[in-house]
Structure formats: C-alpha cells, structure tokens
Write a protein that holds these residues in place. Structure first.
Motif, mmCIF file in Angstrom:
data_model
loop_
_atom_site.group_PDB
_atom_site.id
_atom_site.type_symbol
_atom_site.label_atom_id
_atom_site.label_comp_id
_atom_site.label_asym_id
_atom_site.label_seq_id
_atom_site.Cartn_x
_atom_site.Cartn_y
_atom_site.Cartn_z
ATOM 1 N N THR A 137 4.731 8.861 -3.582
ATOM 2 C CA THR A 137 4.902 7.457 -4.023
ATOM 3 C C THR A 137 3.658 7.230 -4.970
ATOM 4 O O THR A 137 3.762 6.700 -6.113
ATOM 5 C CB THR A 137 5.102 6.609 -3.244
ATOM 6 N N SER A 138 2.504 7.421 -4.545
ATOM 7 C CA SER A 138 1.323 7.391 -5.240
ATOM 8 C C SER A 138 1.174 8.310 -6.595
ATOM 9 O O SER A 138 0.821 7.659 -7.624
ATOM 10 C CB SER A 138 0.059 7.834 -4.428
ATOM 11 N N ALA A 183 0.988 6.753 -10.533
ATOM 12 C CA ALA A 183 0.113 7.445 -11.381
ATOM 13 C C ALA A 183 0.626 7.851 -12.539
ATOM 14 O O ALA A 183 0.150 7.853 -13.756
ATOM 15 C CB ALA A 183 -0.846 8.590 -10.564
ATOM 16 N N LYS A 231 0.601 -1.385 0.040
ATOM 17 C CA LYS A 231 0.033 0.070 0.030
ATOM 18 C C LYS A 231 0.842 1.240 0.055
ATOM 19 O O LYS A 231 1.800 1.319 0.825
ATOM 20 C CB LYS A 231 -0.908 0.063 1.256
ATOM 21 N N ASN A 232 0.414 2.083 -0.753
ATOM 22 C CA ASN A 232 1.441 3.563 -1.006
ATOM 23 C C ASN A 232 1.120 4.330 0.286
ATOM 24 O O ASN A 232 0.032 4.602 0.652
ATOM 25 C CB ASN A 232 0.896 4.170 -2.200
#
Length: 135
Positions: free
Chosen positions: A18-19, A23, A12-13
């Motif tokens: 990082t997310s 993307a 999980k980010n």
C-alpha cells in the motif's frame, strides 16, 4: 469539512505494498503535473544514453546517477512545498509563501547546477578526445 481518519488514503499505511502504491502515485502525479519534472526526466534519460555511448566506468555511472536522482528528488520536494504553500494560502499571495517557493526553487537550481557540472566533467573530456582523434 474535516477528514475522517477512516477515509480511504488517510489512515496509517499498514502494508508495504500500500505504501509503495501511494509512493508510485506521487511520482506519477508530479510527472504528470510538473513540466519541469518531465524536462528533468528527459535530460536524465539523454545523459544515461550518452553514458552508454561513452561506456562510462562504474564510478562515472555512480556520479551520473547521483546527479540525476538528486535533481529528481529535489524537484519532487520543490513541488511538495509549492502545493503546501498553495493549500495554506488558498492560492493567494503571501510574502512568506513566496519566500518558501523561491527557496525551494533555488534548491532545484543548485542541484541542477551540480548535475550540469557532473555532466561536463564526465562528458567534455570524452568529447574532446574524439575531436582530437578526428582532427
């Protein structure tokens, strides 16, 4: 081979940056791998340039940008469906996989049709006025 949840890119980010990087990588991937995405981006850029030439009003810009971004988002979703079907079927034909791909492509077609209508409503009257003034 099962993926370990500690493998890079699978947990999980926890950080916004990082997310955001994941993307952006997703957008790069769809742009690089999908000819239709490149075509949609090109046509969107052309529409934006024409919008500047015709000095669109703010509400006209909102409609134009909505249409462009809807096409891009639906094309990304279509690509996701295509990739998931290919992954699940291991690139073998399956009638349900075909239905999923066809429906996702239909969503792109409808959205693109909407964008064309928006473009026509925005630009045809302006082009018509230029032609009337010229003749």
């Amino acid at each position: 081979m099962p993926m370990d949840s500690k493998d890079k890119g699978t947990e999980k980010n926890k950080h916004f940056i990082t997310s955001l990087e994941f993307a952006i990588q997703g957008i790069r991937t769809v742009f690089k791998e999908e000819r239709n995405m490149r075509t949609h981006v090109f046509m969107g850029v052309v529409a934006i340039i024409i919008g500047f030439i015709f000095r669109l009003a703010i509400t006209e810009w909102l409609w134009l940008l909505l249409a462009i971004f809807l096409v891009l988002v639906v094309e990304i979703i279509n690509t996701v469906f295509e990739n998931v079907v290919d992954m699940v079927t291991d690139f073998h034909f399956h009638p349900i996989g075909k239905k999923v791909k066809d429906m996702a492509a239909g969503a792109v077609l409808l959205t693109t049709g909407f964008a064309v209508v928006v473009g026509l409503l925005l630009f045809v009257p302006k082009i018509w006025q230029i032609l009337k003034d010229f003749l």
